[in-house]
Design a protein around this motif. Structure first.
Motif, PDB file in Angstrom:
ATOM      1  N   PRO A  50      63.526  -5.063  28.750  1.00 43.80           N
ATOM      2  CA  PRO A  50      63.500  -3.787  29.476  1.00 43.80           C
ATOM      3  C   PRO A  50      62.404  -2.835  29.021  1.00 43.80           C
ATOM      4  CG  PRO A  50      65.261  -3.776  27.855  1.00 43.80           C
ATOM      5  CD  PRO A  50      64.667  -5.155  27.820  1.00 43.80           C
ATOM      6  N   ASP A  51      61.954  -2.942  27.758  1.00 49.51           N
ATOM      7  CA  ASP A  51      61.019  -1.964  27.201  1.00 49.51           C
ATOM      8  C   ASP A  51      59.817  -2.658  26.572  1.00 49.51           C
ATOM      9  OD1 ASP A  51      62.724   0.275  27.766  1.00 49.51           O
ATOM     10  OD2 ASP A  51      63.962  -0.342  26.060  1.00 49.51           O
ATOM     11  N   GLY A  52      58.824  -1.838  26.255  1.00 47.06           N
ATOM     12  CA  GLY A  52      57.707  -2.298  25.446  1.00 47.06           C
ATOM     13  C   GLY A  52      57.953  -1.954  23.994  1.00 47.06           C
ATOM     14  N   PHE A  53      56.906  -2.103  23.171  1.00 48.45           N
ATOM     15  CA  PHE A  53      57.062  -1.871  21.732  1.00 48.45           C
ATOM     16  C   PHE A  53      55.790  -1.227  21.202  1.00 48.45           C
ATOM     17  CE2 PHE A  53      57.124  -3.182  17.233  1.00 48.45           C
ATOM     18  CZ  PHE A  53      58.405  -2.767  16.891  1.00 48.45           C
ATOM     19  N   VAL A  54      55.950  -0.208  20.338  1.00 50.36           N
ATOM     20  CA  VAL A  54      54.790   0.489  19.785  1.00 50.36           C
ATOM     21  C   VAL A  54      54.842   0.507  18.269  1.00 50.36           C
ATOM     22  CG1 VAL A  54      54.583   1.967  21.825  1.00 50.36           C
ATOM     23  CG2 VAL A  54      55.821   2.802  19.809  1.00 50.36           C
ATOM     24  N   THR A  55      53.657   0.498  17.679  1.00 43.79           N
ATOM     25  CA  THR A  55      53.464   0.790  16.272  1.00 43.79           C
ATOM     26  C   THR A  55      52.367   1.855  16.200  1.00 43.79           C
ATOM     27  OG1 THR A  55      51.957  -1.105  16.191  1.00 43.79           O
ATOM     28  CG2 THR A  55      54.191  -1.445  15.366  1.00 43.79           C
ATOM     29  N   GLY A  56      52.000   2.273  14.998  1.00 45.14           N
ATOM     30  CA  GLY A  56      50.952   3.278  14.857  1.00 45.14           C
ATOM     31  C   GLY A  56      49.874   2.819  13.893  1.00 45.14           C
ATOM     32  N   TYR A  57      48.682   3.365  14.046  1.00 45.43           N
ATOM     33  CA  TYR A  57      47.624   3.104  13.089  1.00 45.43           C
ATOM     34  C   TYR A  57      46.772   4.352  12.904  1.00 45.43           C
ATOM     35  CZ  TYR A  57      44.022   2.183  16.766  1.00 45.43           C
ATOM     36  OH  TYR A  57      43.142   2.273  17.813  1.00 45.43           O
ATOM     37  N   TYR A  58      45.953   4.337  11.853  1.00 43.20           N
ATOM     38  CA  TYR A  58      45.186   5.526  11.492  1.00 43.20           C
ATOM     39  C   TYR A  58      43.947   5.081  10.736  1.00 43.20           C
ATOM     40  CZ  TYR A  58      46.630   5.064   6.607  1.00 43.20           C
ATOM     41  OH  TYR A  58      46.806   4.617   5.317  1.00 43.20           O
ATOM     42  N   GLU A  59      43.105   6.028  10.343  1.00 48.49           N
ATOM     43  CA  GLU A  59      41.926   5.730   9.539  1.00 48.49           C
ATOM     44  C   GLU A  59      42.165   6.245   8.118  1.00 48.49           C
ATOM     45  OE1 GLU A  59      37.065   6.246   9.723  1.00 48.49           O
ATOM     46  OE2 GLU A  59      38.358   7.736  10.681  1.00 48.49           O
ATOM     47  N   PRO A  60      42.291   5.358   7.127  1.00 49.91           N
ATOM     48  CA  PRO A  60      42.512   5.806   5.751  1.00 49.91           C
ATOM     49  C   PRO A  60      41.296   6.546   5.193  1.00 49.91           C
ATOM     50  CG  PRO A  60      43.081   3.479   6.025  1.00 49.91           C
ATOM     51  CD  PRO A  60      42.343   3.893   7.253  1.00 49.91           C
ATOM     52  N   VAL A  61      41.555   7.532   4.358  1.00 55.68           N
ATOM     53  CA  VAL A  61      40.497   8.234   3.615  1.00 55.68           C
ATOM     54  C   VAL A  61      40.717   7.908   2.144  1.00 55.68           C
ATOM     55  CG1 VAL A  61      39.460  10.456   3.071  1.00 55.68           C
ATOM     56  CG2 VAL A  61      40.421  10.066   5.347  1.00 55.68           C
ATOM     57  N   LEU A  62      39.771   7.174   1.556  1.00 55.85           N
ATOM     58  CA  LEU A  62      39.951   6.613   0.218  1.00 55.85           C
ATOM     59  C   LEU A  62      38.881   7.120  -0.733  1.00 55.85           C
ATOM     60  CD1 LEU A  62      40.497   2.914   1.393  1.00 55.85           C
ATOM     61  CD2 LEU A  62      42.261   4.637   0.967  1.00 55.85           C
ATOM     62  N   GLU A  63      39.194   7.103  -2.016  1.00 59.22           N
ATOM     63  CA  GLU A  63      38.230   7.419  -3.060  1.00 59.22           C
ATOM     64  C   GLU A  63      37.566   6.132  -3.532  1.00 59.22           C
ATOM     65  OE1 GLU A  63      40.134   9.474  -6.197  1.00 59.22           O
ATOM     66  OE2 GLU A  63      40.580  11.272  -5.014  1.00 59.22           O
ATOM     67  N   GLY A  64      36.247   6.193  -3.759  1.00 62.03           N
ATOM     68  CA  GLY A  64      35.538   4.999  -4.193  1.00 62.03           C
ATOM     69  C   GLY A  64      34.241   5.327  -4.888  1.00 62.03           C
ATOM     70  N   LEU A  65      33.573   4.280  -5.362  1.00 62.32           N
ATOM     71  CA  LEU A  65      32.278   4.395  -6.023  1.00 62.32           C
ATOM     72  C   LEU A  65      31.314   3.381  -5.422  1.00 62.32           C
ATOM     73  CD1 LEU A  65      33.243   4.721  -9.805  1.00 62.32           C
ATOM     74  CD2 LEU A  65      32.595   6.568  -8.232  1.00 62.32           C
ATOM     75  N   ARG A  66      30.029   3.672  -5.595  1.00 58.29           N
ATOM     76  CA  ARG A  66      28.998   2.742  -5.138  1.00 58.29           C
ATOM     77  C   ARG A  66      28.809   1.602  -6.133  1.00 58.29           C
ATOM     78  NH1 ARG A  66      27.181   2.687   0.158  1.00 58.29           N
ATOM     79  NH2 ARG A  66      26.764   4.796   0.906  1.00 58.29           N
ATOM     80  N   THR A  67      29.171   1.816  -7.393  1.00 56.48           N
ATOM     81  CA  THR A  67      29.003   0.797  -8.423  1.00 56.48           C
ATOM     82  C   THR A  67      30.356   0.485  -9.064  1.00 56.48           C
ATOM     83  OG1 THR A  67      28.479   2.515 -10.064  1.00 56.48           O
ATOM     84  CG2 THR A  67      26.626   1.459  -8.919  1.00 56.48           C
ATOM     85  N   GLN A  68      30.464  -0.702  -9.630  1.00 55.21           N
ATOM     86  CA  GLN A  68      31.719  -1.152 -10.226  1.00 55.21           C
ATOM     87  C   GLN A  68      31.936  -0.551 -11.608  1.00 55.21           C
ATOM     88  OE1 GLN A  68      31.881  -5.374 -10.795  1.00 55.21           O
ATOM     89  NE2 GLN A  68      34.094  -5.414 -11.186  1.00 55.21           N
ATOM     90  N   THR A  69      33.193  -0.174 -11.887  1.00 58.41           N
ATOM     91  CA  THR A  69      33.601   0.274 -13.218  1.00 58.41           C
ATOM     92  C   THR A  69      34.896  -0.435 -13.579  1.00 58.41           C
ATOM     93  OG1 THR A  69      34.943   2.133 -12.418  1.00 58.41           O
ATOM     94  CG2 THR A  69      32.574   2.545 -12.769  1.00 58.41           C
ATOM     95  N   ASP A  70      35.423  -0.142 -14.763  1.00 61.90           N
ATOM     96  CA  ASP A  70      36.691  -0.759 -15.167  1.00 61.90           C
ATOM     97  C   ASP A  70      37.849  -0.300 -14.272  1.00 61.90           C
ATOM     98  OD1 ASP A  70      35.419  -2.088 -17.189  1.00 61.90           O
ATOM     99  OD2 ASP A  70      35.884  -0.568 -18.733  1.00 61.90           O
ATOM    100  N   VAL A  71      37.753   0.936 -13.753  1.00 64.03           N
ATOM    101  CA  VAL A  71      38.815   1.474 -12.892  1.00 64.03           C
ATOM    102  C   VAL A  71      38.572   1.094 -11.430  1.00 64.03           C
ATOM    103  CG1 VAL A  71      39.953   3.573 -12.084  1.00 64.03           C
ATOM    104  CG2 VAL A  71      39.269   3.356 -14.492  1.00 64.03           C
ATOM    105  N   TYR A  72      37.359   1.301 -10.981  1.00 65.81           N
ATOM    106  CA  TYR A  72      37.016   0.967  -9.598  1.00 65.81           C
ATOM    107  C   TYR A  72      36.412  -0.445  -9.574  1.00 65.81           C
ATOM    108  CZ  TYR A  72      37.706   5.892  -8.462  1.00 65.81           C
ATOM    109  OH  TYR A  72      38.253   7.148  -8.276  1.00 65.81           O
ATOM    110  N   ASN A  73      37.285  -1.426  -9.408  1.00 65.85           N
ATOM    111  CA  ASN A  73      36.848  -2.825  -9.497  1.00 65.85           C
ATOM    112  C   ASN A  73      37.307  -3.687  -8.320  1.00 65.85           C
ATOM    113  OD1 ASN A  73      39.550  -2.955 -10.042  1.00 65.85           O
ATOM    114  ND2 ASN A  73      39.322  -3.715 -12.146  1.00 65.85           N
ATOM    115  N   VAL A  74      37.699  -3.043  -7.219  1.00 63.54           N
ATOM    116  CA  VAL A  74      38.121  -3.779  -6.021  1.00 63.54           C
ATOM    117  C   VAL A  74      36.989  -3.685  -4.995  1.00 63.54           C
ATOM    118  CG1 VAL A  74      39.820  -3.963  -4.176  1.00 63.54           C
ATOM    119  CG2 VAL A  74      40.536  -3.230  -6.471  1.00 63.54           C
ATOM    120  N   PRO A  75      36.282  -4.793  -4.709  1.00 64.00           N
ATOM    121  CA  PRO A  75      35.124  -4.716  -3.815  1.00 64.00           C
ATOM    122  C   PRO A  75      35.518  -4.605  -2.345  1.00 64.00           C
ATOM    123  CG  PRO A  75      35.461  -6.973  -4.513  1.00 64.00           C
ATOM    124  CD  PRO A  75      36.476  -6.146  -5.243  1.00 64.00           C
TER     125      PRO A  75
END
Length: 503
Positions: free
Chosen positions: A147-172
């Protein structure tokens, strides 16, 4: 339509066999007569019992119900001007296609409403509402049997990051590798498809499936200069990949905008569904925030859960300011609260959908009335079906909280251009032949094929006081739907024997 198609095929067979028989008769006449018959005008072809009518509006696996505008619940309460502006933005892409063929149900029919919209400068909500009512017809749509359709939602994440790798920022965050190959596309094509097989080229010719998420996380493509930025949490990357876009802000105040570019060829597996199946999070409590909380508390389990979704997304940098929204698959910036992602294999970008029901917009347990005209401008590998949509809510944490708790059935009303109004086109379809009269039916009774063939019967009786007998015909066998037609054999010319030559 199946009856019409059968009649058309039977008529075509009959006409072709008639032509073959006529040609055989002409050849027989020429073989047995020395003079040629006078040329007679060809008899006109008989019309087929059912005319050839174009198929009506059709979407595979869907059921429809034409409505009047008064039947569309909440239609008069929406902000039609906001929807009109979003639709007009889609028209820029539709007009640029120059009427190119579109194989799906709507085809190129949106070009006419777009032509009208291009000539109008509407700044009034009432006029925008009138535009949609004059150029579209409402059609309730859902998956067949539902009888019905189905919906979900999405968005654009705003994340903190670096241009170079460090011990903390290590996810490419990776851009598309040069050895990723999709059949039918050049390796430098813009935005490869999000469905179908994807290969890794070895040498010049050998193709093998591309690396899955686990192999990529283990470093299979490290050291190739593919890193756009570095994040500190693999869960952030996972959700950015699920959303298909992201904004990464760096410590120097600059930022980069990322959009979907390619994927590795593996089907998307919803991590939330896995948690529900394992009994970790109840279905009624499932949300993006619940998944994040569980992953933060269970790092080892989070790693295994991520790898259960073997799909992996590669990004590309886009030239957008922070004031602009993410770019959808149609190629134009999305509009928060008005753009939706749909199944691209069924629908056409630019199609308006009026979505109505209740959603937890204000809080997790809220039932906020939602009746809004949305425009199809994006797609996603998990968006499958005729009445399935992902609602875009913009960028940032609040948009993420709202979209993360949406998993709800909703009413879908598809706005179909007046040129494809299914009720109008259905009126042109032929009706079946009329049933025979009761008198004729009694004279030619039909036997049930499953119970054998009835024997013919003859009954003698008096008619008008005269000694006359009347034979009542027995059941007349029905013809087979498509009788096997043997080609007419060409008669053999008699061979004249010649006497043997004397030596």
């Amino acid at each position: 339509m199946k009856t019409s198609a059968t009649a058309l095929c039977a008529g075509a067979v009959a006409l072709s066999s008639f032509s073959l028989g006529a040609e055989a008769a002409r050849r027989h006449y020429r073989n047995h007569h020395h003079h040629h018959p006078p040329q007679l005008p060809a008899a006109p072809l008989r019309a087929l019992p059912y005319p050839q009518v174009p198929l009506p509006f059709d979407i595979p696996g869907a059921q429809y119900l034409p409505l009047s505008w008064a039947d569309v619940k909440g239609w008069g309460d929406d902000n039609h001007l906001a929807a009109y502006k979003t639709f007009r933005a889609s028209c820029r892409s539709i007009n640029a296609q120059n009427g190119s063929a579109e194989p799906k149900a709507l085809g190129g029919s949106l070009s006419e409403p777009c032509r009208v919209a291009r000539s109008l400068e509407i700044s009034d909500d009432a006029k925008a509402k009138t535009f949609f009512e004059e150029n579209f017809a409402p059609l309730r749509i859902s998956r067949l049997g539902e009888p019905d359709g189905f919906v979900t939602g999405y968005y654009e994440p705003v994340l903190e990051g670096l241009r170079t790798q460090t011990d903390v920022y290590n996810v490419p965050v990776y851009r598309r590798p040069s050895n990723l190959f999709v059949r039918g596309y050049k390796q430098d094509s813009l935005s490869l498809p999000n469905k179908g097989p994807v290969y890794r080229k070895i040498g010049r010719r050998k193709l093998v499936p591309y690396y899955d998420r686990g192999e990529i996380e283990d470093g299979k493509i490290d050291g190739r200069g593919l890193e756009i930025a570095w994040l500190k949490d693999p869960t952030d990357l996972l959700f950015a990949q699920i959303q298909g876009s992201a904004r990464i802000k760096f410590d120097d105040g600059s930022s980069v905008r990322l959009n979907y570019d390619a994927y590795n060829g593996y089907p998307y597996t919803a991590v939330g569904r896995i948690l529900i199946e394992r009994g970790i999070i109840p279905k009624e409590e499932m949300s993006m925030q619940k998944i994040r909380e569980w992953m933060a508390q269970n790092p080892d389990g989070a790693k295994e859960l991520r790898r259960a979704n073997r799909a992996y997304i590669f990004f590309r940098e886009v030239n957008l300011s922070d004031k602009e929204e993410a770019v959808g698959a149609q190629g134009i910036p999305l509009t928060a609260g008005r753009s939706i992602a749909v199944d691209k294999s069924l629908h056409v970008y630019g199609t308006p959908f009026f979505i109505e029901g209740e959603l937890p917009i204000e809080s997790e347990r809220a039932k906020t009335p939602f009746h809004r005209l949305m425009i199809a401008q994006d797609t996603g590998s998990a968006i499958i079906g005729p009445a399935r949509a992902d609602l875009f809510f913009g960028a940032g944490q609040e948009a993420g909280r709202v979209s993360g708790r949406l998993r709800h059935p909703m009413h879908f009303v598809m706005l179909v251009p007046k040129g494809l109004d299914p009720s109008v086109r259905a009126a042109r379809l032929p009706v079946p032949d009329p049933r025979p009269s009761e008198k004729i039916a009694k004279l030619f009774p039909q036997s049930d094929p499953g119970k054998g063939t009835a024997k013919p019967a003859a009954v003698a009786g008096a008619m008008d006081n005269k000694n006359e007998t009347v034979a009542i015909a027995g059941p007349v066998p029905l013809p087979v739907p498509r009788p096997a037609m043997e080609p007419a054999s060409e008669p053999q010319r008699p061979v004249k024997k010649r006497p043997l030559r004397q030596q």
